[in-house]
Design a protein around this motif. Structure first.
Motif, PDB file in Angstrom:
ATOM      1  N   SER A  56     -22.180 101.251 -77.662  1.00  0.00           N
ATOM      2  CA  SER A  56     -22.293 101.705 -79.044  1.00  0.00           C
ATOM      3  C   SER A  56     -22.632 100.537 -79.969  1.00  0.00           C
ATOM      4  O   SER A  56     -22.891 100.738 -81.158  1.00  0.00           O
ATOM      5  CB  SER A  56     -20.986 102.355 -79.504  1.00  0.00           C
ATOM      6  OG  SER A  56     -19.927 101.394 -79.567  1.00  0.00           O
ATOM      7  N   LYS A  81     -25.199 100.257 -83.201  1.00  0.00           N
ATOM      8  CA  LYS A  81     -25.281 101.579 -83.815  1.00  0.00           C
ATOM      9  C   LYS A  81     -24.247 101.716 -84.930  1.00  0.00           C
ATOM     10  O   LYS A  81     -23.339 100.902 -85.053  1.00  0.00           O
ATOM     11  CB  LYS A  81     -25.064 102.657 -82.752  1.00  0.00           C
ATOM     12  CG  LYS A  81     -26.058 102.598 -81.592  1.00  0.00           C
ATOM     13  CD  LYS A  81     -25.741 103.637 -80.535  1.00  0.00           C
ATOM     14  CE  LYS A  81     -26.719 103.531 -79.362  1.00  0.00           C
ATOM     15  NZ  LYS A  81     -26.406 104.526 -78.300  1.00  0.00           N
ATOM     16  N   SER A  82     -24.412 102.755 -85.719  1.00  0.00           N
ATOM     17  CA  SER A  82     -23.462 103.053 -86.799  1.00  0.00           C
ATOM     18  C   SER A  82     -22.674 104.285 -86.391  1.00  0.00           C
ATOM     19  O   SER A  82     -23.086 105.418 -86.636  1.00  0.00           O
ATOM     20  CB  SER A  82     -24.218 103.302 -88.115  1.00  0.00           C
ATOM     21  OG  SER A  82     -24.980 102.167 -88.479  1.00  0.00           O
ATOM     22  N   VAL A  83     -21.530 104.043 -85.741  1.00  0.00           N
ATOM     23  CA  VAL A  83     -20.793 105.151 -85.144  1.00  0.00           C
ATOM     24  C   VAL A  83     -19.295 105.107 -85.408  1.00  0.00           C
ATOM     25  O   VAL A  83     -18.596 106.086 -85.164  1.00  0.00           O
ATOM     26  CB  VAL A  83     -21.007 105.194 -83.616  1.00  0.00           C
ATOM     27  CG1 VAL A  83     -22.462 105.494 -83.280  1.00  0.00           C
ATOM     28  CG2 VAL A  83     -20.592 103.879 -82.974  1.00  0.00           C
ATOM     29  N   SER A  84     -18.792 104.001 -85.928  1.00  0.00           N
ATOM     30  CA  SER A  84     -17.339 103.862 -86.049  1.00  0.00           C
ATOM     31  C   SER A  84     -16.832 104.469 -87.346  1.00  0.00           C
ATOM     32  O   SER A  84     -17.595 104.931 -88.189  1.00  0.00           O
ATOM     33  CB  SER A  84     -16.942 102.382 -85.984  1.00  0.00           C
ATOM     34  OG  SER A  84     -17.254 101.735 -87.203  1.00  0.00           O
ATOM     35  N   SER A  85     -15.517 104.431 -87.511  1.00  0.00           N
ATOM     36  CA  SER A  85     -14.895 104.915 -88.746  1.00  0.00           C
ATOM     37  C   SER A  85     -14.748 103.770 -89.741  1.00  0.00           C
ATOM     38  O   SER A  85     -13.778 103.700 -90.487  1.00  0.00           O
ATOM     39  CB  SER A  85     -13.527 105.531 -88.439  1.00  0.00           C
ATOM     40  OG  SER A  85     -13.674 106.687 -87.648  1.00  0.00           O
ATOM     41  N   LYS A 108     -20.272 104.596 -89.595  1.00  0.00           N
ATOM     42  CA  LYS A 108     -21.322 105.580 -89.839  1.00  0.00           C
ATOM     43  C   LYS A 108     -21.316 105.964 -91.314  1.00  0.00           C
ATOM     44  O   LYS A 108     -20.424 105.586 -92.076  1.00  0.00           O
ATOM     45  CB  LYS A 108     -21.096 106.815 -88.962  1.00  0.00           C
ATOM     46  CG  LYS A 108     -19.733 107.472 -89.111  1.00  0.00           C
ATOM     47  CD  LYS A 108     -19.544 108.541 -88.052  1.00  0.00           C
ATOM     48  CE  LYS A 108     -18.123 109.119 -88.103  1.00  0.00           C
ATOM     49  NZ  LYS A 108     -17.905 110.132 -87.048  1.00  0.00           N
ATOM     50  N   GLN A 109     -22.311 106.719 -91.716  1.00  0.00           N
ATOM     51  CA  GLN A 109     -22.444 107.094 -93.126  1.00  0.00           C
ATOM     52  C   GLN A 109     -21.162 107.758 -93.615  1.00  0.00           C
ATOM     53  O   GLN A 109     -20.629 108.657 -92.990  1.00  0.00           O
ATOM     54  CB  GLN A 109     -23.637 108.040 -93.316  1.00  0.00           C
ATOM     55  CG  GLN A 109     -23.938 108.366 -94.778  1.00  0.00           C
ATOM     56  CD  GLN A 109     -25.187 109.217 -94.931  1.00  0.00           C
ATOM     57  OE1 GLN A 109     -25.758 109.654 -93.953  1.00  0.00           O
ATOM     58  NE2 GLN A 109     -25.610 109.434 -96.159  1.00  0.00           N
ATOM     59  N   SER A 132     -18.746 103.417 -94.399  1.00  0.00           N
ATOM     60  CA  SER A 132     -19.156 102.025 -94.510  1.00  0.00           C
ATOM     61  C   SER A 132     -18.338 101.325 -95.591  1.00  0.00           C
ATOM     62  O   SER A 132     -17.763 101.952 -96.479  1.00  0.00           O
ATOM     63  CB  SER A 132     -20.649 101.932 -94.836  1.00  0.00           C
ATOM     64  OG  SER A 132     -20.928 102.617 -96.043  1.00  0.00           O
ATOM     65  N   HIS A 173     -26.789  95.212 -87.772  1.00  0.00           N
ATOM     66  CA  HIS A 173     -25.766  95.361 -86.738  1.00  0.00           C
ATOM     67  C   HIS A 173     -25.497  94.019 -86.054  1.00  0.00           C
ATOM     68  O   HIS A 173     -25.458  93.920 -84.824  1.00  0.00           O
ATOM     69  CB  HIS A 173     -26.189  96.414 -85.699  1.00  0.00           C
ATOM     70  CG  HIS A 173     -26.291  97.791 -86.286  1.00  0.00           C
ATOM     71  ND1 HIS A 173     -27.472  98.293 -86.760  1.00  0.00           N
ATOM     72  CD2 HIS A 173     -25.352  98.749 -86.471  1.00  0.00           C
ATOM     73  CE1 HIS A 173     -27.285  99.524 -87.222  1.00  0.00           C
ATOM     74  NE2 HIS A 173     -25.995  99.825 -87.068  1.00  0.00           N
TER      75      HIS A 173
END
Length: 318
Positions: free
Chosen positions: A284, A287-291, A204-205, A208, A184
């Motif tokens: 955020s 973290k892995s939260v975006s589109s 996010k998964q 990516s 990150h």
């Protein structure tokens, strides 16, 4: 209009022409009716600082899209038949009358930009702060931009995700942006074995992305046009979008998810639909939260934006 912007315009413009009709007819940075679909005279104007503007409706708007498809306007052929020159237009008319065609070196109308457009033009040209990083200053309130940005409470953030100056001896050339989604972190390689590192939020998964791209354009406080699929996944979003010039979206501002700055990533002539941009949710970061986009604290997005140019290479590690 502020004094810096007025001086910028009074410095004079260089006119640039499109390199080929094929680009002008294609989808992408050149629309069907001129640069970005703006139409009008279909030319770019460049000031003495290298900033580009496009004319629309007699106004000169900041342009930070691709410039590799243009060339300087050719001079008149030497063999052309002599034509009696028309009397030159009065200087006052060239400065104020949008109906008088612009010419190389002509001064565009000082009142051609709205206050918002002038503020964005100034923001695009914002110089980087090369002083040693002082977090209280780096993450303090930004009051001299297009919209005010609140201070970020950096003391509550993991120090690994705060802006840092670091040593670098990796394989990438100075000017390259490297994104490490697992860590990150985003690194801008600089000269003399140095680099600047920032914390980022990533996809996010399932959203990516990795590979190489280039910064195709840069925008200060850009409009945001979410894909139809995103609106379908988030019905609440449908109530937040408005009818803008290029479709349904959110105008640039304090409620725009792209934040204060955005850098648009392309591969060749194709938009990847991924961006490096600011955020409304600074915590955020890390973290892995975006589109799929790469989000940054707004203060960091402004800092990075001021250091990179259109054409900058971006490498997103796998």
């Amino acid at each position: 209009m502020s004094a810096p912007i007025r001086r910028l315009f009074l410095a004079g413009f260089t006119v640039l022409a499109l390199a080929s009709a094929a680009h002008a007819q294609s989808r992408g940075p050149v629309g069907e009716s001129g640069i970005d679909g703006f139409g009008d005279d279909g030319q770019l104007y460049q000031d003495q600082n290298g900033a580009y503007y496009v004319r629309r409706g007699g106004r000169y708007l900041p342009y930070t899209g691709r410039t590799d498809f243009i060339r300087r306007a050719p001079s008149a052929p030497a063999a052309a038949a002599p034509v009696q020159a028309a009397p030159p237009a009065p200087a006052a008319a060239l400065d104020t009358d949008p109906t008088v065609p612009a010419r190389p070196g002509a001064v565009p109308p000082a009142e051609g930009l709205s206050p918002l457009e002038a503020a964005k033009a100034k923001a695009v040209l914002r110089a980087p702060d090369n002083e040693p990083i002082d977090y209280a200053k780096a993450y303090g309130p930004v009051t001299d931009d297009v919209f005010p940005i609140q201070a970020f409470n950096y003391k509550k953030m993991n120090p690994a995700f705060l802006r840092q100056e670091i040593a670098y001896n990796g394989p990438y050339e100075p000017g390259t942006i490297i994104v490490d989604p697992r860590a990150h972190q985003l690194t801008l390689v600089e000269s003399n074995g140095r680099a600047r590192r920032y914390g980022v939020g990533v996809g996010k998964q399932g959203f990516s992305w990795s590979g190489s791209a280039t910064v195709n354009s840069k925008q200060a406080w850009p409009d945001w046009y979410p894909p139809k699929e995103m609106i379908a996944r988030s019905p609440k979003l449908a109530s937040e979008v408005d009818k803008l010039q290029s479709g349904l979206g959110v105008a640039g501002g304090l409620r725009n998810p792209l934040g204060a700055r955005a850098m648009y990533l392309w591969q060749g002539n194709k938009d990847t639909l991924f961006r490096i941009h600011g955020t409304l949710e600074p915590f955020s970061i890390g973290k892995s939260v975006s589109s799929g986009c790469i989000r940054m604290i707004n203060q960091d997005a402004i800092d990075l934006f001021s250091r990179v140019n259109v054409g900058t290479k971006v490498v997103v590690l796998n």
